[in-house]
Design an enzyme around this catalytic site. Structure first.
Site, PDB file in Angstrom:
ATOM      1  N   SER A 237       0.845  -1.190   0.000  1.00 34.33           N
ATOM      2  CA  SER A 237       0.000   0.000   0.000  1.00 34.33           C
ATOM      3  C   SER A 237       0.892   1.257   0.000  1.00 34.33           C
ATOM      4  O   SER A 237       1.733   1.400  -0.883  1.00 34.33           O
ATOM      5  CB  SER A 237      -0.960  -0.051   1.189  1.00 34.33           C
ATOM      6  OG  SER A 237      -2.021   0.863   1.050  1.00 34.33           O
ATOM      7  N   ASP A 455      -8.303  -4.454  -6.513  1.00 38.26           N
ATOM      8  CA  ASP A 455      -7.895  -3.711  -5.317  1.00 38.26           C
ATOM      9  C   ASP A 455      -8.703  -2.423  -5.190  1.00 38.26           C
ATOM     10  O   ASP A 455      -8.707  -1.594  -6.100  1.00 38.26           O
ATOM     11  CB  ASP A 455      -6.410  -3.369  -5.404  1.00 38.26           C
ATOM     12  CG  ASP A 455      -5.817  -2.975  -4.067  1.00 38.26           C
ATOM     13  OD1 ASP A 455      -6.436  -2.143  -3.371  1.00 38.26           O
ATOM     14  OD2 ASP A 455      -4.740  -3.487  -3.721  1.00 38.26           O
ATOM     15  N   HIS A 485      -7.432  -5.847  -0.989  1.00 39.20           N
ATOM     16  CA  HIS A 485      -6.300  -4.935  -0.960  1.00 39.20           C
ATOM     17  C   HIS A 485      -5.014  -5.723  -0.841  1.00 39.20           C
ATOM     18  O   HIS A 485      -4.702  -6.293   0.205  1.00 39.20           O
ATOM     19  CB  HIS A 485      -6.460  -3.983   0.229  1.00 39.20           C
ATOM     20  CG  HIS A 485      -5.471  -2.868   0.266  1.00 39.20           C
ATOM     21  ND1 HIS A 485      -5.050  -2.197  -0.858  1.00 39.20           N
ATOM     22  CD2 HIS A 485      -4.813  -2.290   1.310  1.00 39.20           C
ATOM     23  CE1 HIS A 485      -4.184  -1.258  -0.515  1.00 39.20           C
ATOM     24  NE2 HIS A 485      -4.020  -1.302   0.791  1.00 39.20           N
TER      25      HIS A 485
END
Length: 516
Positions: A237, A455, A485
């Site tokens: 991320s 995602d 994610h």
């Protein structure tokens, strides 16, 4: 004001992972050919500039048993914690220092490669708290690597910033995140400005030194003190942006870097918000299809629920109320993991029947609120870091002109993300540093960039853009056609084996390999 996106902290996804959620199921690769083997790159010159003082580069870390933190119990086992001394201001490396909290578990096998440094996202997520949980996902890497993570500057045990107290946070939950009147808009912007003032009071001079660039430089000092010639790194991320910035600053020190759930480095504040509106709406559409609903009709139904909550919050069993903003946050959380979609179904059904308890529980989990009403500081740290990074700060007037486009992109999330561009860094005490981060890394060793087509928080398109920005022969894209994610550890044996082969053996997949 509760922040739930720009690039979402992995702490939310990790919470799901730790409780056993994940997109299960085995899969094969559509293209398993074209792989090459590459060892650790040959030595190159370090980042140019004045040598760092020996007091920093020669420091010996005092590894001791880890203590409990505000976020988690002491991990026990063979986990050890230490504090690294880094400059407060990297332009004055011989000046004042601050402490960076580290956690490590040494490699379990004899043929050790070195340290593998993790950042789990945010910005603002605690690596010290998350690493012991995530080690079960990274168990195949533990034999060859010391697993290492850290709390970046301004986060948790590393000079963590708290911008307001628990009672103030709960009171701010009543502030409308999509203001419809002049009074609501004034309250929204005042709350944003007050938050910034609280951060300035808490952080002091640290507030100007918590950028992603600062943390990337901290990481290179970690590399030296840990005794590694090259940085081996796993960023997830926001951690992908951090990894890209590191590669730009220290291309010759890049070892084996994995970037999973990739932040688009070409997007500024507004485009990031648009990307996330698309990503969360895409995930919501996929969820609605899985329940047999038409995505357009299902989204309209949810948007109608949110409109009703804007005027009339729902009661919850705790005695609190589910507001419109809290409901959106509650909807966001289950979209991080496909196996949590049934939880979303139950919460939406309860809300339609007049009970906001389940969506409120989900929102509390995302906002790091415990049963006693205490809040964690992840969103505080996220804000001080991202607002120091980002130069682009739309005014309320500019945002209003953008709202129709945001709402076309997503009838559910668009208006919240649109207003967020104006409120997040409104009247912030320190200026932002750049429009977009610089991640070009000519001459660096190949970096594995992993994108997940479903995602929600870091849409798939960011992976290709990151690879292109890293440069020719540097960024190598691995695609997973999945949901949730991130890709590694989410149930794809193809993804996991490809990443493991790269990190353990230096085997580089063909750029464009697809796991379905």
């Amino acid at each position: 004001m509760a922040r739930f996106v720009r690039w979402a902290a992995l702490t939310a996804a990790t919470a799901l992972l730790v409780t056993g959620c994940g997109s299960g199921g085995d899969d094969g690769g559509d293209d398993k050919g074209g792989e090459t083997s590459s060892g650790t790159p040959s030595d190159g010159s370090p980042d140019t500039g004045s040598p760092l003082p020996a007091a920093l580069t020669s420091q010996k870390l005092d590894w001791e048993e880890c203590e409990a933190t505000d976020d988690s119990a002491a991990p026990g086992g063979d986990w050890r914690c230490a504090t690294l001394k880094v400059p407060l201001d990297w332009s004055e490396p011989e000046g004042e220092t601050i402490g960076i909290a580290l956690i490590r578990s040494e490699a379990t096998g004899d043929d050790r490669i070195g340290s593998l440094l993790f950042n789990f996202g945010g910005p603002g997520g605690s690596g010290v708290s998350t690493m012991p949980y995530y080690s079960t996902v990274a168990s195949d890497l533990h034999e060859r690597y010391d697993l290492v993570s850290f709390d970046p500057r301004g986060v948790a045990s590393s000079e963590g910033v708290r911008c307001r107290g628990d009672k103030e946070i709960q009171a701010a939950e009543a502030v409308d995140g999509t203001p419809d009147t002049a009074a609501e808009e004034a309250a929204y912007l005042k709350d944003a400005a007050d938050f910034g003032k609280g951060c300035e009071k808490s952080a002091g001079k640290l507030l100007a030194h918590v950028s992603t660039t600062d943390t990337a430089r901290d990481m290179d000092l970690m590399r030296q003190v840990l005794g590694d010639d090259r940085l081996h790194y796993f960023g997830i991320s926001y951690g992908t942006e951090l990894g890209g910035v590191y590669a730009n600053l220290f291309p010759q020190r890049v070892g084996r870097l994995v970037l999973d759930a990739v932040v688009d480095p070409t997007a500024g504040t507004v485009d990031h918000a648009k990307n996330q509106a698309r990503g969360f709406q895409r995930a919501l559409n996929n969820y609605l299809k899985s329940t047999g609903q038409d995505p357009e009709e299902g989204s309209r139904k949810i948007a109608d629920l949110l409109d009703r909550l804007d005027a009339n919050p729902l009661p919850a069993s705790s005695g609190r109320e589910l507001t419109q903003t809290l409901a959106v946050t509650g909807i966001v959380l289950p979209l991080y993991s496909e196996s949590s979609w049934p939880t979303l179904t139950s919460a939406l059904e309860a809300a339609e029947e007049g009970d906001g308890s389940e969506l409120l529980t989900l929102a509390d989990s995302y906002n790091d609120r415990d049963a006693s009403g205490g809040y964690g500081t992840t969103t505080h740290s996220q804000r001080v870091i991202s607002c120091l990074d980002a130069k682009q700060r739309p005014t309320a007037a500019e945002t209003k002109k953008l709202l129709p486009e945001f709402e076309r992109i997503s009838p559910v999330f668009g208006s919240f993300l649109g207003w967020d561009t104006a409120g997040w860094c409104h009247d912030w005490p320190v200026p932002g540093q750049h429009d977009t981060p610089e991640v070009s890394a000519p001459g660096a060793a190949p970096i594995l960039v992993v994108g997940n087509t479903g995602d929600p928080a870091t849409p798939y398109e960011g992976a290709r853009r990151m690879a292109d920005e890293l440069g020719k022969d540097v960024g190598v894209v691995l695609t997973w056609k999945g949901e949730g994610h991130g890709a590694y550890g989410s149930g794809s044996s193809c993804v996991d084996s490809t990443v493991n082969a790269y990190l353990v053996s230096g085997t580089i997949p063909r750029d464009g390999k697809v796991c379905s």
